[in-house]
Design a protein around this motif. Sequence first.
Motif, PDB file in Angstrom:
ATOM      1  N   ASP A  35       0.874  -1.178   0.000  1.00  0.00           N
ATOM      2  CA  ASP A  35       0.000   0.000   0.000  1.00  0.00           C
ATOM      3  C   ASP A  35       0.910   1.226   0.000  1.00  0.00           C
ATOM      4  OD1 ASP A  35      -1.708   2.122   0.501  1.00  0.00           O
ATOM      5  OD2 ASP A  35      -2.891   1.018   1.990  1.00  0.00           O
ATOM      6  N   VAL A  36       1.226   1.679  -1.189  1.00  0.00           N
ATOM      7  CA  VAL A  36       2.228   2.735  -1.356  1.00  0.00           C
ATOM      8  C   VAL A  36       1.814   4.026  -0.662  1.00  0.00           C
ATOM      9  CG1 VAL A  36       3.545   4.080  -3.031  1.00  0.00           C
ATOM     10  CG2 VAL A  36       3.003   1.687  -3.516  1.00  0.00           C
ATOM     11  N   LYS A  37       0.563   4.393  -0.778  1.00  0.00           N
ATOM     12  CA  LYS A  37       0.102   5.644  -0.155  1.00  0.00           C
ATOM     13  C   LYS A  37       0.264   5.589   1.362  1.00  0.00           C
ATOM     14  CE  LYS A  37      -3.659   8.961  -0.032  1.00  0.00           C
ATOM     15  NZ  LYS A  37      -4.994   9.304  -0.523  1.00  0.00           N
ATOM     16  N   THR A  38      -0.093   4.460   1.959  1.00  0.00           N
ATOM     17  CA  THR A  38       0.053   4.319   3.411  1.00  0.00           C
ATOM     18  C   THR A  38       1.519   4.375   3.814  1.00  0.00           C
ATOM     19  OG1 THR A  38      -1.992   3.056   3.581  1.00  0.00           O
ATOM     20  CG2 THR A  38      -0.401   2.789   5.369  1.00  0.00           C
ATOM     21  N   ALA A  53      13.111  11.347  -2.697  1.00  0.00           N
ATOM     22  CA  ALA A  53      13.942  10.641  -1.712  1.00  0.00           C
ATOM     23  C   ALA A  53      14.279   9.215  -2.134  1.00  0.00           C
ATOM     24  CB  ALA A  53      13.240  10.629  -0.351  1.00  0.00           C
ATOM     25  N   PHE A  54      13.331   8.540  -2.803  1.00  0.00           N
ATOM     26  CA  PHE A  54      13.527   7.121  -3.106  1.00  0.00           C
ATOM     27  C   PHE A  54      13.738   6.843  -4.592  1.00  0.00           C
ATOM     28  CE2 PHE A  54      11.210   7.213   0.933  1.00  0.00           C
ATOM     29  CZ  PHE A  54      12.176   6.595   1.719  1.00  0.00           C
ATOM     30  N   GLY A  55      13.941   7.902  -5.393  1.00  0.00           N
ATOM     31  CA  GLY A  55      14.276   7.719  -6.797  1.00  0.00           C
ATOM     32  C   GLY A  55      13.150   7.156  -7.649  1.00  0.00           C
ATOM     33  N   ILE A  56      11.932   7.582  -7.350  1.00  0.00           N
ATOM     34  CA  ILE A  56      10.753   7.123  -8.082  1.00  0.00           C
ATOM     35  C   ILE A  56      10.197   8.312  -8.849  1.00  0.00           C
ATOM     36  CG2 ILE A  56       8.425   6.163  -7.826  1.00  0.00           C
ATOM     37  CD1 ILE A  56       9.414   5.157  -5.009  1.00  0.00           C
ATOM     38  N   SER A  57       9.794   8.097 -10.079  1.00  0.00           N
ATOM     39  CA  SER A  57       9.190   9.213 -10.810  1.00  0.00           C
ATOM     40  C   SER A  57       7.837   9.536 -10.169  1.00  0.00           C
ATOM     41  CB  SER A  57       9.012   8.886 -12.293  1.00  0.00           C
ATOM     42  OG  SER A  57       7.886   8.065 -12.499  1.00  0.00           O
ATOM     43  N   ILE A  58       7.496  10.815 -10.170  1.00  0.00           N
ATOM     44  CA  ILE A  58       6.239  11.236  -9.547  1.00  0.00           C
ATOM     45  C   ILE A  58       5.053  10.596 -10.262  1.00  0.00           C
ATOM     46  CG2 ILE A  58       6.025  13.382 -10.872  1.00  0.00           C
ATOM     47  CD1 ILE A  58       5.066  12.914  -7.175  1.00  0.00           C
ATOM     48  N   GLY A  59       5.137  10.431 -11.567  1.00  0.00           N
ATOM     49  CA  GLY A  59       4.060   9.788 -12.313  1.00  0.00           C
ATOM     50  C   GLY A  59       3.860   8.341 -11.894  1.00  0.00           C
ATOM     51  N   THR A  60       4.958   7.617 -11.745  1.00  0.00           N
ATOM     52  CA  THR A  60       4.878   6.224 -11.308  1.00  0.00           C
ATOM     53  C   THR A  60       4.294   6.135  -9.910  1.00  0.00           C
ATOM     54  OG1 THR A  60       6.731   5.542 -12.708  1.00  0.00           O
ATOM     55  CG2 THR A  60       6.251   4.161 -10.788  1.00  0.00           C
ATOM     56  N   LEU A  61       4.738   7.000  -9.015  1.00  0.00           N
ATOM     57  CA  LEU A  61       4.223   7.003  -7.648  1.00  0.00           C
ATOM     58  C   LEU A  61       2.714   7.236  -7.647  1.00  0.00           C
ATOM     59  CD1 LEU A  61       4.702   6.922  -4.582  1.00  0.00           C
ATOM     60  CD2 LEU A  61       5.137   9.393  -4.699  1.00  0.00           C
ATOM     61  N   ARG A  62       2.262   8.179  -8.439  1.00  0.00           N
ATOM     62  CA  ARG A  62       0.825   8.462  -8.498  1.00  0.00           C
ATOM     63  C   ARG A  62       0.035   7.273  -9.036  1.00  0.00           C
ATOM     64  NH1 ARG A  62       1.796  14.620 -10.450  1.00  0.00           N
ATOM     65  NH2 ARG A  62       2.025  15.492  -8.358  1.00  0.00           N
ATOM     66  N   HIS A  63       0.574   6.612 -10.049  1.00  0.00           N
ATOM     67  CA  HIS A  63      -0.087   5.407 -10.575  1.00  0.00           C
ATOM     68  C   HIS A  63      -0.187   4.328  -9.492  1.00  0.00           C
ATOM     69  CE1 HIS A  63      -0.763   6.296 -14.791  1.00  0.00           C
ATOM     70  NE2 HIS A  63       0.454   6.804 -14.890  1.00  0.00           N
ATOM     71  N   TRP A  64       0.875   4.135  -8.741  1.00  0.00           N
ATOM     72  CA  TRP A  64       0.869   3.138  -7.662  1.00  0.00           C
ATOM     73  C   TRP A  64      -0.173   3.492  -6.616  1.00  0.00           C
ATOM     74  CZ3 TRP A  64       6.858   2.947  -6.645  1.00  0.00           C
ATOM     75  CH2 TRP A  64       7.477   2.195  -7.658  1.00  0.00           C
ATOM     76  N   GLU A  65      -0.211   4.759  -6.228  1.00  0.00           N
ATOM     77  CA  GLU A  65      -1.142   5.176  -5.182  1.00  0.00           C
ATOM     78  C   GLU A  65      -2.600   5.069  -5.641  1.00  0.00           C
ATOM     79  OE1 GLU A  65      -0.291   8.805  -3.132  1.00  0.00           O
ATOM     80  OE2 GLU A  65       1.697   8.119  -2.503  1.00  0.00           O
ATOM     81  N   ARG A  66      -2.866   5.314  -6.906  1.00  0.00           N
ATOM     82  CA  ARG A  66      -4.229   5.188  -7.434  1.00  0.00           C
ATOM     83  C   ARG A  66      -4.613   3.733  -7.674  1.00  0.00           C
ATOM     84  NH1 ARG A  66      -2.973   9.622 -11.206  1.00  0.00           N
ATOM     85  NH2 ARG A  66      -2.543   7.972 -12.695  1.00  0.00           N
ATOM     86  N   GLY A  67      -3.624   2.877  -7.754  1.00  0.00           N
ATOM     87  CA  GLY A  67      -3.888   1.470  -8.028  1.00  0.00           C
ATOM     88  C   GLY A  67      -3.926   1.124  -9.499  1.00  0.00           C
ATOM     89  N   ARG A  69      -1.329   0.864 -11.353  1.00  0.00           N
ATOM     90  CA  ARG A  69      -0.188  -0.037 -11.530  1.00  0.00           C
ATOM     91  C   ARG A  69       0.233  -0.568 -10.169  1.00  0.00           C
ATOM     92  NH1 ARG A  69       3.461   3.990 -15.009  1.00  0.00           N
ATOM     93  NH2 ARG A  69       2.036   4.317 -16.741  1.00  0.00           N
ATOM     94  N   THR A  70       1.000  -1.641 -10.205  1.00  0.00           N
ATOM     95  CA  THR A  70       1.497  -2.261  -8.978  1.00  0.00           C
ATOM     96  C   THR A  70       3.018  -2.305  -9.030  1.00  0.00           C
ATOM     97  OG1 THR A  70      -0.465  -3.659  -8.937  1.00  0.00           O
ATOM     98  CG2 THR A  70       1.358  -4.325  -7.531  1.00  0.00           C
ATOM     99  N   PRO A  71       3.695  -1.908  -7.963  1.00  0.00           N
ATOM    100  CA  PRO A  71       5.161  -1.999  -7.961  1.00  0.00           C
ATOM    101  C   PRO A  71       5.601  -3.450  -8.160  1.00  0.00           C
ATOM    102  CG  PRO A  71       4.359  -0.806  -6.035  1.00  0.00           C
ATOM    103  CD  PRO A  71       3.176  -1.379  -6.715  1.00  0.00           C
ATOM    104  N   GLN A  72       6.644  -3.636  -8.956  1.00  0.00           N
ATOM    105  CA  GLN A  72       7.174  -4.963  -9.237  1.00  0.00           C
ATOM    106  C   GLN A  72       8.675  -4.989  -8.964  1.00  0.00           C
ATOM    107  OE1 GLN A  72       5.140  -7.559 -10.300  1.00  0.00           O
ATOM    108  NE2 GLN A  72       3.480  -6.100 -10.005  1.00  0.00           N
ATOM    109  N   GLY A  73       9.208  -6.172  -8.822  1.00  0.00           N
ATOM    110  CA  GLY A  73      10.650  -6.379  -8.733  1.00  0.00           C
ATOM    111  C   GLY A  73      11.319  -5.566  -7.647  1.00  0.00           C
ATOM    112  N   PRO A  74      12.452  -4.932  -7.989  1.00  0.00           N
ATOM    113  CA  PRO A  74      13.221  -4.178  -6.998  1.00  0.00           C
ATOM    114  C   PRO A  74      12.436  -3.045  -6.346  1.00  0.00           C
ATOM    115  CG  PRO A  74      14.522  -4.521  -8.979  1.00  0.00           C
ATOM    116  CD  PRO A  74      13.128  -4.992  -9.281  1.00  0.00           C
ATOM    117  N   ALA A  75      11.520  -2.427  -7.089  1.00  0.00           N
ATOM    118  CA  ALA A  75      10.716  -1.345  -6.506  1.00  0.00           C
ATOM    119  C   ALA A  75       9.846  -1.881  -5.381  1.00  0.00           C
ATOM    120  CB  ALA A  75       9.860  -0.685  -7.577  1.00  0.00           C
TER     121      ALA A  75
END
Length: 96
Positions: A35-38, A53-67, A69-75
């Motif tokens: 749960d990325v947002k939490t 801070a964690f080297g994630i693009s803001i677009g990717t982070l927003r997609h993860w938080e909205r659901g 996309r789902t983080p995979q692998g090393p992320a």
Amino acid sequence: MSNAFKSIEQGLYEAINYAEGKLKGTIVHELSPVDVKTIRENVGMTQNEFALAFGISIGTLRHWERGDRTPQGPARVLLNVVAKEPQAVLRALNAT
């Protein structure tokens, strides 16, 4: 046969056995959902701060938080570690 080939061959056999429902001798690693947002809120950061801070693009982070996309692998691994030990990760990333 090289050790690398033997390792790849073993992995392929395990994958085939798993796909066929033969789980004996197969190691399955399952990670809990992230749960990325939490995680971000628990660290007390805005989306921009967390992404930077964690080297994630803001677009990717927003997609993860909205659901979307789902983080995979090393992320996904990084986010699981951040969830448990955020300050340790921040210290490691800031060490020069």
